[in-house]
Structure formats: C-alpha cells, structure tokens
Design a protein around this motif. Structure first.
Motif, PDB file in Angstrom:
ATOM      1  N   GLU A  85      -8.597 -11.866   2.175  1.00 32.21           N
ATOM      2  CA  GLU A  85      -7.212 -12.232   1.928  1.00 32.21           C
ATOM      3  C   GLU A  85      -6.577 -11.181   1.045  1.00 32.21           C
ATOM      4  OE1 GLU A  85      -7.962 -17.047   2.149  1.00 32.21           O
ATOM      5  OE2 GLU A  85      -6.875 -16.188   0.485  1.00 32.21           O
ATOM      6  N   GLU A  86      -5.499 -10.597   1.533  1.00 31.18           N
ATOM      7  CA  GLU A  86      -4.853  -9.511   0.819  1.00 31.18           C
ATOM      8  C   GLU A  86      -3.750 -10.043  -0.095  1.00 31.18           C
ATOM      9  OE1 GLU A  86      -5.175  -9.735   4.050  1.00 31.18           O
ATOM     10  OE2 GLU A  86      -6.389  -8.074   4.769  1.00 31.18           O
ATOM     11  N   ASP A  87      -3.536  -9.293  -1.157  1.00 34.40           N
ATOM     12  CA  ASP A  87      -2.525  -9.661  -2.143  1.00 34.40           C
ATOM     13  C   ASP A  87      -1.965  -8.377  -2.740  1.00 34.40           C
ATOM     14  OD1 ASP A  87      -2.652 -10.366  -5.519  1.00 34.40           O
ATOM     15  OD2 ASP A  87      -1.156 -11.277  -4.194  1.00 34.40           O
ATOM     16  N   PRO A  88      -0.680  -8.170  -2.837  1.00 35.04           N
ATOM     17  CA  PRO A  88       0.381  -9.111  -2.430  1.00 35.04           C
ATOM     18  C   PRO A  88       0.592  -9.088  -0.924  1.00 35.04           C
ATOM     19  CG  PRO A  88       1.355  -7.075  -3.190  1.00 35.04           C
ATOM     20  CD  PRO A  88      -0.134  -6.937  -3.397  1.00 35.04           C
ATOM     21  N   GLN A  89       1.406  -9.980  -0.437  1.00 38.07           N
ATOM     22  CA  GLN A  89       1.725  -9.971   0.990  1.00 38.07           C
ATOM     23  C   GLN A  89       2.672  -8.838   1.330  1.00 38.07           C
ATOM     24  OE1 GLN A  89       3.179 -13.841   2.141  1.00 38.07           O
ATOM     25  NE2 GLN A  89       1.119 -14.658   2.346  1.00 38.07           N
ATOM     26  N   ALA A  90       3.519  -8.472   0.376  1.00 43.42           N
ATOM     27  CA  ALA A  90       4.462  -7.379   0.614  1.00 43.42           C
ATOM     28  C   ALA A  90       4.649  -6.595  -0.678  1.00 43.42           C
ATOM     29  CB  ALA A  90       5.799  -7.921   1.108  1.00 43.42           C
ATOM     30  N   LEU A  91       4.856  -5.292  -0.514  1.00 45.21           N
ATOM     31  CA  LEU A  91       4.988  -4.395  -1.664  1.00 45.21           C
ATOM     32  C   LEU A  91       5.971  -3.292  -1.301  1.00 45.21           C
ATOM     33  CD1 LEU A  91       3.822  -3.581  -4.463  1.00 45.21           C
ATOM     34  CD2 LEU A  91       2.010  -2.363  -3.238  1.00 45.21           C
ATOM     35  N   SER A  92       6.937  -3.044  -2.197  1.00 41.35           N
ATOM     36  CA  SER A  92       7.930  -2.008  -1.950  1.00 41.35           C
ATOM     37  C   SER A  92       7.947  -1.052  -3.136  1.00 41.35           C
ATOM     38  CB  SER A  92       9.314  -2.634  -1.766  1.00 41.35           C
ATOM     39  OG  SER A  92      10.278  -1.643  -1.484  1.00 41.35           O
ATOM     40  N   ILE A  93       7.763   0.243  -2.877  1.00 39.91           N
ATOM     41  CA  ILE A  93       7.716   1.237  -3.951  1.00 39.91           C
ATOM     42  C   ILE A  93       8.505   2.475  -3.544  1.00 39.91           C
ATOM     43  CG2 ILE A  93       5.475   0.476  -4.838  1.00 39.91           C
ATOM     44  CD1 ILE A  93       4.197   2.804  -3.336  1.00 39.91           C
ATOM     45  N   GLN A  94       8.745   3.350  -4.517  1.00 39.74           N
ATOM     46  CA  GLN A  94       9.394   4.620  -4.233  1.00 39.74           C
ATOM     47  C   GLN A  94       8.345   5.677  -3.888  1.00 39.74           C
ATOM     48  OE1 GLN A  94      12.996   3.265  -4.314  1.00 39.74           O
ATOM     49  NE2 GLN A  94      12.773   5.482  -4.231  1.00 39.74           N
ATOM     50  N   GLU A  95       8.759   6.608  -3.075  1.00 41.74           N
ATOM     51  CA  GLU A  95       7.879   7.726  -2.736  1.00 41.74           C
ATOM     52  C   GLU A  95       7.389   8.414  -4.004  1.00 41.74           C
ATOM     53  OE1 GLU A  95       9.742  10.567  -0.115  1.00 41.74           O
ATOM     54  OE2 GLU A  95       7.945  10.628   1.119  1.00 41.74           O
ATOM     55  N   GLY A  96       6.115   8.740  -4.047  1.00 39.96           N
ATOM     56  CA  GLY A  96       5.528   9.390  -5.223  1.00 39.96           C
ATOM     57  C   GLY A  96       4.825   8.417  -6.150  1.00 39.96           C
ATOM     58  N   GLU A  97       5.195   7.148  -6.080  1.00 38.79           N
ATOM     59  CA  GLU A  97       4.522   6.152  -6.911  1.00 38.79           C
ATOM     60  C   GLU A  97       3.164   5.787  -6.295  1.00 38.79           C
ATOM     61  OE1 GLU A  97       8.380   3.797  -8.782  1.00 38.79           O
ATOM     62  OE2 GLU A  97       7.286   2.909  -7.115  1.00 38.79           O
ATOM     63  N   ASN A  98       2.357   5.108  -7.118  1.00 40.47           N
ATOM     64  CA  ASN A  98       1.077   4.606  -6.624  1.00 40.47           C
ATOM     65  C   ASN A  98       1.231   3.182  -6.119  1.00 40.47           C
ATOM     66  OD1 ASN A  98      -0.012   7.001  -7.519  1.00 40.47           O
ATOM     67  ND2 ASN A  98      -0.873   6.129  -9.393  1.00 40.47           N
ATOM     68  N   ALA A  99       0.440   2.842  -5.138  1.00 33.88           N
ATOM     69  CA  ALA A  99       0.455   1.474  -4.591  1.00 33.88           C
ATOM     70  C   ALA A  99      -0.934   0.888  -4.710  1.00 33.88           C
ATOM     71  CB  ALA A  99       0.878   1.493  -3.123  1.00 33.88           C
ATOM     72  N   THR A 100      -1.002  -0.330  -5.231  1.00 34.92           N
ATOM     73  CA  THR A 100      -2.281  -1.024  -5.351  1.00 34.92           C
ATOM     74  C   THR A 100      -2.208  -2.351  -4.618  1.00 34.92           C
ATOM     75  OG1 THR A 100      -2.742  -0.031  -7.513  1.00 34.92           O
ATOM     76  CG2 THR A 100      -3.981  -1.998  -6.922  1.00 34.92           C
ATOM     77  N   MET A 101      -3.181  -2.590  -3.785  1.00 38.06           N
ATOM     78  CA  MET A 101      -3.268  -3.881  -3.118  1.00 38.06           C
ATOM     79  C   MET A 101      -4.690  -4.411  -3.261  1.00 38.06           C
ATOM     80  SD  MET A 101      -2.417  -2.236   0.552  1.00 38.06           S
ATOM     81  CE  MET A 101      -1.435  -0.936  -0.170  1.00 38.06           C
ATOM     82  N   ASN A 102      -4.791  -5.716  -3.254  1.00 32.68           N
ATOM     83  CA  ASN A 102      -6.055  -6.371  -3.549  1.00 32.68           C
ATOM     84  C   ASN A 102      -6.527  -7.225  -2.390  1.00 32.68           C
ATOM     85  OD1 ASN A 102      -6.032  -5.554  -6.464  1.00 32.68           O
ATOM     86  ND2 ASN A 102      -4.201  -6.819  -6.434  1.00 32.68           N
ATOM     87  N   CYS A 103      -7.812  -7.467  -2.407  1.00 30.82           N
ATOM     88  CA  CYS A 103      -8.431  -8.252  -1.346  1.00 30.82           C
ATOM     89  C   CYS A 103      -9.490  -9.145  -1.972  1.00 30.82           C
ATOM     90  CB  CYS A 103      -9.057  -7.291  -0.341  1.00 30.82           C
ATOM     91  SG  CYS A 103     -10.150  -8.042   0.862  1.00 30.82           S
ATOM     92  N   SER A 104      -9.521 -10.399  -1.577  1.00 32.28           N
ATOM     93  CA  SER A 104     -10.573 -11.297  -2.041  1.00 32.28           C
ATOM     94  C   SER A 104     -11.304 -11.849  -0.831  1.00 32.28           C
ATOM     95  CB  SER A 104      -9.973 -12.430  -2.874  1.00 32.28           C
ATOM     96  OG  SER A 104      -9.048 -13.180  -2.108  1.00 32.28           O
ATOM     97  N   TYR A 105     -12.561 -12.146  -1.029  1.00 30.80           N
ATOM     98  CA  TYR A 105     -13.347 -12.711   0.057  1.00 30.80           C
ATOM     99  C   TYR A 105     -14.211 -13.827  -0.495  1.00 30.80           C
ATOM    100  CZ  TYR A 105     -16.796  -9.473  -1.894  1.00 30.80           C
ATOM    101  OH  TYR A 105     -17.610  -8.784  -2.750  1.00 30.80           O
ATOM    102  N   LYS A 106     -14.819 -14.588   0.387  1.00 31.02           N
ATOM    103  CA  LYS A 106     -15.427 -15.839  -0.070  1.00 31.02           C
ATOM    104  C   LYS A 106     -16.938 -15.805  -0.250  1.00 31.02           C
ATOM    105  CE  LYS A 106     -11.784 -18.846   1.766  1.00 31.02           C
ATOM    106  NZ  LYS A 106     -10.924 -17.766   2.255  1.00 31.02           N
ATOM    107  N   THR A 107     -17.649 -15.101   0.629  1.00 31.58           N
ATOM    108  CA  THR A 107     -19.114 -15.132   0.534  1.00 31.58           C
ATOM    109  C   THR A 107     -19.656 -13.719   0.489  1.00 31.58           C
ATOM    110  OG1 THR A 107     -19.352 -15.226   2.934  1.00 31.58           O
ATOM    111  CG2 THR A 107     -19.209 -17.325   1.772  1.00 31.58           C
ATOM    112  N   SER A 108     -20.961 -13.579   0.493  1.00 29.30           N
ATOM    113  CA  SER A 108     -21.584 -12.262   0.397  1.00 29.30           C
ATOM    114  C   SER A 108     -21.216 -11.376   1.580  1.00 29.30           C
ATOM    115  CB  SER A 108     -23.106 -12.416   0.350  1.00 29.30           C
ATOM    116  OG  SER A 108     -23.484 -13.163  -0.759  1.00 29.30           O
ATOM    117  N   ILE A 109     -21.118 -10.094   1.311  1.00 29.10           N
ATOM    118  CA  ILE A 109     -20.728  -9.142   2.349  1.00 29.10           C
ATOM    119  C   ILE A 109     -21.777  -8.044   2.487  1.00 29.10           C
ATOM    120  CG2 ILE A 109     -18.254  -9.516   2.088  1.00 29.10           C
ATOM    121  CD1 ILE A 109     -18.218  -6.899   0.405  1.00 29.10           C
TER     122      ILE A 109
END
Lengths: 109, 113
Positions: free
Chosen positions: A5-29
């Motif tokens: 499951e990714e977070d956030p669902q939507a992200l808006s930034i300016q060119e040159g900035e950094n973008a961070t998105m997250n992911c969570s999961y439920k069991t062992s991978i």
C-alpha cells in the motif's frame, strides 16, 4: 496474497525537488520492487530490494527497506517533469506480484 | 530489449461478445500474467501461466479464461463480455527463477458497451 500500500496517494512537487513515497506491506517478503507507470511507456520496473538489504541506489532513485516496520520508501532526487507518473510498490512470494493502488506523482516544470 | 506486445491498444466490444486479448513476449520467459487495472483498485491478477498449457487462477478469474499453446503467447478470453469488464488489461512476463522482475506490455483499453 498480500498487497503493498503506497502513501501518499498523490504528490505534487516542483522540478528539482525531491519526492518521497512510502509503501507498507503486511507479511514477510522475499523482496520488494518498485514500478513506474506513465501514459507513454506503460509499467516499467525501477528497482528491486531484497529482504536482507536495507538500502539500494539506482541513479536518482534511493530505496530503503525496514522489515521490522514492514515498510519501504522510494526517494527520487532532483525530480524532473519526466518523473511525472504513478509509482507502485509490490512484493512477491513465488512468482506472483501483488500491487497496491500507487502514488501519483506530479512534477511541475 | 525485452518486448511484450499486446494485440490492440484500444478495443470496443458489445455486451455478450466473445473477446480475445493476445499477448506475445520475445524473451523466452516461462511466466506470463494477465492483470486488469481500474482506478482506485490498482492492478489485480486475473490469471497466470508458468509453462505451456499450464495456468493458475489469480485474484479475479471469474468471467475470464486463458490459453497458452506456445511459450511466447498468452491469450485472455472473455467468453461473454459484460460492461463490468470495461478496464485496462495488462500482460506481463518474467523468468521462472531469479529476481522475478516482470516486463509489461503497453496495455489494452477495453470498453464493453
């Protein structure tokens, strides 16, 4: 099958900035993968991080994995307009991948 | 470069029609997959195949069947198309072992009227 499951669902930034998105999961991978989808090129594999790795780099991409928190993050540095896309994390057990709904990233020029 | 191709980018069919979606890969991959993608639901696995003539149901197989007569080709069949099958359909392939990276085709946007 489990779902990343990714977070956030939507992200808006300016060119040159950094973008961070997250992911969570439920069991062992076995490993966790990140994919990108844009209208021009379809779904493309970006990077894979194995369960015994904590951080991995590929060009402007940096992925971290915290198995104790069952989470991963994708950092895109010095973003470009061409990075505008949806980003999906996915884990696999065996040969099957399960995808979440994705993070929609908009990079404004 | 790995190439996964799908027979159509856009398709419009009527309710009740039989629909064939074709997928071909040129990397001698053992595994092939069919997903559908809907807004807010992400990608959901319909069927996958790990060898010629072998198939396994995914998360949402109802209303679909598949055929894999040759290693490079994997077909998705909608026996009697319904409006709730309007969606983007994505085909993918991967090696049996290794990193499990999947290579995706460009997708087929199917509209059932």
């Amino acid at each position: 099958s489990q779902q990343g499951e990714e977070d956030p669902q939507a992200l808006s930034i300016q060119e040159g900035e950094n973008a961070t998105m997250n992911c969570s999961y439920k069991t062992s991978i076995n490993n966790l993968q990140w994919y990108r989808q844009n209208s021009g090129r379809g779904l493309v594999h970006l990077i894979l991080i194995r369960s015994n790795e904590r951080e991995k780099h590929s060009g402007r991409l940096r992925v971290t994995l915290d198995t104790s928190k069952k989470s991963s993050s994708l950092l895109i540095t010095a973003s470009r307009a061409a990075d505008t896309a949806s980003y999906f994390c996915t884990d696999n057990a065996g040969n099957m991948l399960t995808f979440g709904g994705g993070t929609r990233l908009m990079v404004k020029p | 470069d790995v190439k996964v191709t799908q027979s159509s980018r856009y398709l419009v069919k009527r309710t009740g029609e039989k629909v064939f979606l074709e997928c071909v890969q040129d990397m001698d991959h053992e595994n092939m997959f069919w997903y559908r993608q809907d807004p807010g639901l992400g990608l959901r696995l319909i069927y996958f195949s790990y060898d010629v003539k072998m198939k396994e149901k995914g998360d949402i197989p109802e209303g679909y069947s598949v055929s894999r007569e040759k290693k490079e080709r994997f077909s998705l069949i909608l026996e009697s198309a319904s409006t709730n099958q309007t969606s983007m359909y994505l085909c993918a392939s991967s090696f049996m072992a290794g990193t499990y990276e999947q290579y995706f085709g460009p997708g087929t946007r199917l509209t059932v009227t």
